[in-house]
Write an enzyme that holds these catalytic residues in place. Structure first.
Site, PDB file in Angstrom:
ATOM      1  N   THR A  20       0.843  -1.202   0.000  1.00  0.00           N
ATOM      2  CA  THR A  20       0.000   0.000   0.000  1.00  0.00           C
ATOM      3  C   THR A  20       0.876   1.249   0.000  1.00  0.00           C
ATOM      4  OG1 THR A  20      -0.050   0.044   2.436  1.00  0.00           O
ATOM      5  CG2 THR A  20      -1.801  -1.167   1.314  1.00  0.00           C
ATOM      6  N   ASP A  21       0.252   2.397  -0.322  1.00  0.00           N
ATOM      7  CA  ASP A  21       0.971   3.667  -0.276  1.00  0.00           C
ATOM      8  C   ASP A  21       0.185   4.682   0.544  1.00  0.00           C
ATOM      9  OD1 ASP A  21      -1.059   4.828  -1.842  1.00  0.00           O
ATOM     10  OD2 ASP A  21       0.024   4.494  -3.699  1.00  0.00           O
ATOM     11  N   ALA A  22       0.693   5.902   0.605  1.00  0.00           N
ATOM     12  CA  ALA A  22       0.090   6.925   1.465  1.00  0.00           C
ATOM     13  C   ALA A  22      -1.294   7.376   0.990  1.00  0.00           C
ATOM     14  CB  ALA A  22       1.029   8.125   1.599  1.00  0.00           C
ATOM     15  N   GLN A  23      -1.726   6.921  -0.194  1.00  0.00           N
ATOM     16  CA  GLN A  23      -3.122   7.148  -0.597  1.00  0.00           C
ATOM     17  C   GLN A  23      -4.031   6.094   0.043  1.00  0.00           C
ATOM     18  OE1 GLN A  23      -3.759   7.480  -4.855  1.00  0.00           O
ATOM     19  NE2 GLN A  23      -2.409   9.240  -5.077  1.00  0.00           N
ATOM     20  N   GLY A  24      -3.430   5.140   0.740  1.00  0.00           N
ATOM     21  CA  GLY A  24      -4.208   4.104   1.418  1.00  0.00           C
ATOM     22  C   GLY A  24      -4.591   2.945   0.520  1.00  0.00           C
TER      23      GLY A  24
END
Lengths: 136, 136, 136, 136
Positions: free
Chosen positions: D15-19
């Site tokens: 996952t990334d910081a965009q969720g």
């Protein structure tokens, strides 16, 4: 400004057992090049996200691989941006080692509201950068 | 339950130019093993995050590498959990290919409130699982 | 030269759903810092591999996480090298954002013959660099 | 066999910081699906590499993103293979969460000799599998 050139070196952890950069790293290099593009226009992506309350979403990705990169190689990415319409914009990439084209890429994007996750018109501040950056 | 065994196969993109699994993948394998541990206890991590409104944070990581894994290898991870005090808990890992120990690992964790990001006592539901899972 | 300072920016793809740099990226940052250390000593790792016909192997890794990094953060890594004996050497890392210590790390290494994969004494050219780089 | 279905769960580190799952993981999922395809045909890729002394090279990659995946999601990938001519073959992918299409993908490949790195006709054993697997 017609194109931005981002320079980078291959990290060892980006190689695979074929002894070359694993293909899944190029989309990451493209992301770095996009980030560099925004930065060179004085509007780095973390500010875009916070100030405009948007996320830039990737809708489409194409990579055409011609040659490969190895650990220790220095390469550059030429990035151009295109303003498709008031909702969509695209980037084109050329990854070069000296004068050899390693691969080319294309990505298509839109903006969504960070909270509602709904499609948003490209905000003016971003549109201005795309306008400046587009191939004339 | 004294330990949980998680089984996995090496993906090609996890190898590096030495022809082996890059060392930075073992912390990721450990994370998978922790997730599997919670899942086997009927409390998968995405529910932990949503229902208890916490994030589990990694405070410390140690890996001791003895042998290596290659593409195509099947390996298993034996995971044990330790309940240090009411704030901290730890996992121990043993990565095995057949009966060969590939590497061992240790991670230490705490819980923080998802919004305030402040340290929180380990919630009861999670503490129960740790209690069950700890080496007796 | 007592320590080398490597500077870097967080890439978006290095973040996770907690909104911070995923812990598994720090071992990769350390690898970059080691590479930079060799480079600053005019003996980049891809030359080490080719000219000395060795691979540098990671035997042990420890990371202690104190604070976190987020997308857009600029950080630096202070790297020191230690010459343990004629076979083993170690690096110590300090990841800093401005004056805040984000995390500290330790890695232990040895050299193996690229073909036989057998343990080798640290080659003289590499030992010289370690000697220069060690904390005095 | 017209298509192979590969099942998988999203790892937290993907996952990334965009969720959501970072877009660069889909090419990796595709690689896993290709590996599973070969495996289901009793000719896993590490055997292909060793027995036929070839590497399968990626020439082209396209991904069209429609929806996103989050941590904890279970998804499947439907994989079909196409036999273009005696040198080139392609895969098509459909990533599904329940009945929702998350993204679609396309990859084009050829075989090279592992030592000389030169283009090779698709070896018979591999061609047979592609023939069986192709959409009829």
């Amino acid at each position: 400004m017609k194109e931005v050139i981002y320079k980078r070196k291959v990290n060892f952890y980006e190689t695979d057992a074929q002894g070359i950069v694993h293909h899944s790293n190029y989309p990451r290099y493209f992301e770095e090049a996009r980030g560099y593009f925004l930065e060179k226009n004085n509007f780095p992506y973390h500010l875009v996200r916070n100030e405009l309350n948007i996320d830039i979403v990737l809708l489409e990705l194409t990579v055409k691989y011609r040659k490969f990169l190895q650990f220790g190689d220095i390469f550059k990415i030429k990035t151009k941006v295109y303003f498709e319409n008031k909702y969509y914009f695209s980037f084109e990439y050329e990854v070069l080692k000296e004068t050899n084209i390693i691969c080319t890429g294309y990505t298509k994007h839109c903006c969504i509201d960070k909270n509602s996750k709904k499609l948003k018109r490209i905000p003016k501040q971003l549109a201005n950068i795309i306008n400046k950056g587009k191939d004339q």
